[in-house]
Scaffold this active site. Structure first.
Site, PDB file in Angstrom:
ATOM      1  N   HIS A  78      79.589 127.050 -39.392  1.00  9.08           N
ATOM      2  CA  HIS A  78      80.320 128.228 -39.870  1.00  9.08           C
ATOM      3  C   HIS A  78      80.965 127.952 -41.230  1.00  9.08           C
ATOM      4  O   HIS A  78      80.938 128.801 -42.127  1.00  9.08           O
ATOM      5  CB  HIS A  78      81.390 128.648 -38.857  1.00  9.08           C
ATOM      6  CG  HIS A  78      80.846 128.979 -37.513  1.00  9.08           C
ATOM      7  ND1 HIS A  78      81.645 129.155 -36.402  1.00  9.08           N
ATOM      8  CD2 HIS A  78      79.572 129.153 -37.073  1.00  9.08           C
ATOM      9  CE1 HIS A  78      80.890 129.432 -35.356  1.00  9.08           C
ATOM     10  NE2 HIS A  78      79.637 129.436 -35.741  1.00  9.08           N
ATOM     11  N   HIS A 235      75.547 136.987 -36.197  1.00  4.69           N
ATOM     12  CA  HIS A 235      76.038 135.608 -36.096  1.00  4.69           C
ATOM     13  C   HIS A 235      74.885 134.615 -36.247  1.00  4.69           C
ATOM     14  O   HIS A 235      75.059 133.531 -36.807  1.00  4.69           O
ATOM     15  CB  HIS A 235      76.764 135.370 -34.767  1.00  4.69           C
ATOM     16  CG  HIS A 235      77.435 134.032 -34.727  1.00  4.69           C
ATOM     17  ND1 HIS A 235      78.658 133.799 -35.325  1.00  4.69           N
ATOM     18  CD2 HIS A 235      77.032 132.846 -34.218  1.00  4.69           C
ATOM     19  CE1 HIS A 235      78.979 132.521 -35.172  1.00  4.69           C
ATOM     20  NE2 HIS A 235      78.009 131.923 -34.506  1.00  4.69           N
ATOM     21  N   ASP A 239      74.688 131.557 -38.879  1.00  2.55           N
ATOM     22  CA  ASP A 239      74.336 130.178 -38.529  1.00  2.55           C
ATOM     23  C   ASP A 239      73.204 129.633 -39.383  1.00  2.55           C
ATOM     24  O   ASP A 239      73.256 128.495 -39.851  1.00  2.55           O
ATOM     25  CB  ASP A 239      73.943 130.086 -37.051  1.00  2.55           C
ATOM     26  CG  ASP A 239      75.133 129.990 -36.113  1.00  2.55           C
ATOM     27  OD1 ASP A 239      76.260 129.739 -36.579  1.00  2.55           O
ATOM     28  OD2 ASP A 239      74.928 130.160 -34.893  1.00  2.55           O
ATOM     29  N   HIS A 261      69.924 126.195 -34.000  1.00  2.00           N
ATOM     30  CA  HIS A 261      70.267 125.052 -34.847  1.00  2.00           C
ATOM     31  C   HIS A 261      69.142 124.036 -34.963  1.00  2.00           C
ATOM     32  O   HIS A 261      68.937 123.449 -36.026  1.00  2.00           O
ATOM     33  CB  HIS A 261      71.534 124.374 -34.332  1.00  2.00           C
ATOM     34  CG  HIS A 261      72.738 125.261 -34.322  1.00  2.00           C
ATOM     35  ND1 HIS A 261      73.182 125.901 -35.455  1.00  2.00           N
ATOM     36  CD2 HIS A 261      73.576 125.618 -33.323  1.00  2.00           C
ATOM     37  CE1 HIS A 261      74.262 126.618 -35.146  1.00  2.00           C
ATOM     38  NE2 HIS A 261      74.512 126.471 -33.866  1.00  2.00           N
TER      39      HIS A 261
END
Length: 276
Positions: A78, A235, A239, A261
């Site tokens: 973030h 979101h 990311d 991720h």
């Protein structure tokens, strides 16, 4: 040619880590040219430094971790996303814990903190990573991918695929400018399924998460109000911007489907290896 940018003044923020649940005081400081984003662990006597670089990624379990010389920092995506959106090349991030504060689960606090600090142009040219061909990472087993293609600017197109009836398929596409990021992406918060929370905590994750910092849903609905109807995909965009910043400042069009991720940082490693 653009010049490198650092922040103009020191700023700080205190909070709790999302996964560790530990209190943390974070200080952002101006940094010399070619420093990059450098984390410094002030809770360790040696004050070890960890470079926010794709080559230092060691874990992507529910967050992005970078590690150097045996010391790590995690859940940095973030903050890295805010650095990317604000165009910051060089900054020292001092923390007295392994994890930045979660704040409200978005990057809004970090974006506005950097805005408060201001931007300082430096004497050396900025090294922008200009995407000159297609780079793609696939997870064929789970029908996920992330890719980046040549583009004169920085754009992210993301499709989120969630089997839960409350969420389903979400898509968003943004040209990433500081103004668009601030309004459309920065306020988008971390999301969790209520049934997964206990399992996560048994794994030592999400210990600092509350309804003030995580959007939670169950089979009946949302436990807290949304900032956007499609907050999940926004979101996810937040990311991927943060994870790809580990390769450097990118000029290109990022296109992703259900990426997380692991795929994001794999792509960052490929880009950094080829163009960094």
């Amino acid at each position: 040619m653009q010049k490198q940018i650092t922040i103009a003044a020191e700023v700080s923020y205190t909070g709790v880590g999302l996964h560790s649940g530990r209190d943390v005081h974070m200080v952002l400081k101006p940094a010399p040219v070619d420093t990059g984003i450098l984390f410094v662990r002030t809770d360790v006597a040696e004050r070890p430094s960890i470079h926010a670089a794709a080559s230092n990624v060691t874990s992507t379990l529910r967050a992005t971790t970078v590690e150097e010389n045996g010391y790590k920092v995690f859940t940095i995506e973030h903050l890295m996303s805010a650095f990317h959106a604000q165009g910051i090349d060089n900054c020292i991030v001092e923390m007295d814990s392994e994890e930045p504060p979660v704040a409200d689960g978005s990057s809004l606090v970090f974006f506005e903190l950097l805005e408060k600090a201001g931007r300082q142009e430096q004497e050396k040219e900025c090294h922008e990573i200009v995407i000159d061909k297609v780079y793609r990472i696939d997870d064929e087993e789970n029908s996920r991918f992330v890719m980046v293609v040549p583009y004169d600017g920085f754009r992210v197109s993301f499709t989120s695929l969630n089997p839960h009836k409350l969420i389903g398929v979400q898509y968003q596409n943004f040209e990433i400018t500081p103004e668009t990021y601030h309004k459309e992406i920065a306020p988008a918060r971390t999301i969790a399924y209520e049934k997964e929370i206990e399992a996560l905590r048994k794994m030592g994750l999400g210990l600092g998460g509350t309804l003030e910092s995580v959007i939670v849903y169950n089979d009946e609905g949302w436990l807290n109000p949304l900032h956007y109807e499609d907050e999940l995909v926004r979101h996810k965009i937040l990311d991927v911007i943060g994870d790809l910043r580990l390769a450097g400042k990118i000029r290109g069009h990022v296109i992703a489907a259900a990426s997380g991720h692991a795929l994001n940082t794999q792509l960052a490693k490929v880009i950094a290896g080829a163009l960094g």
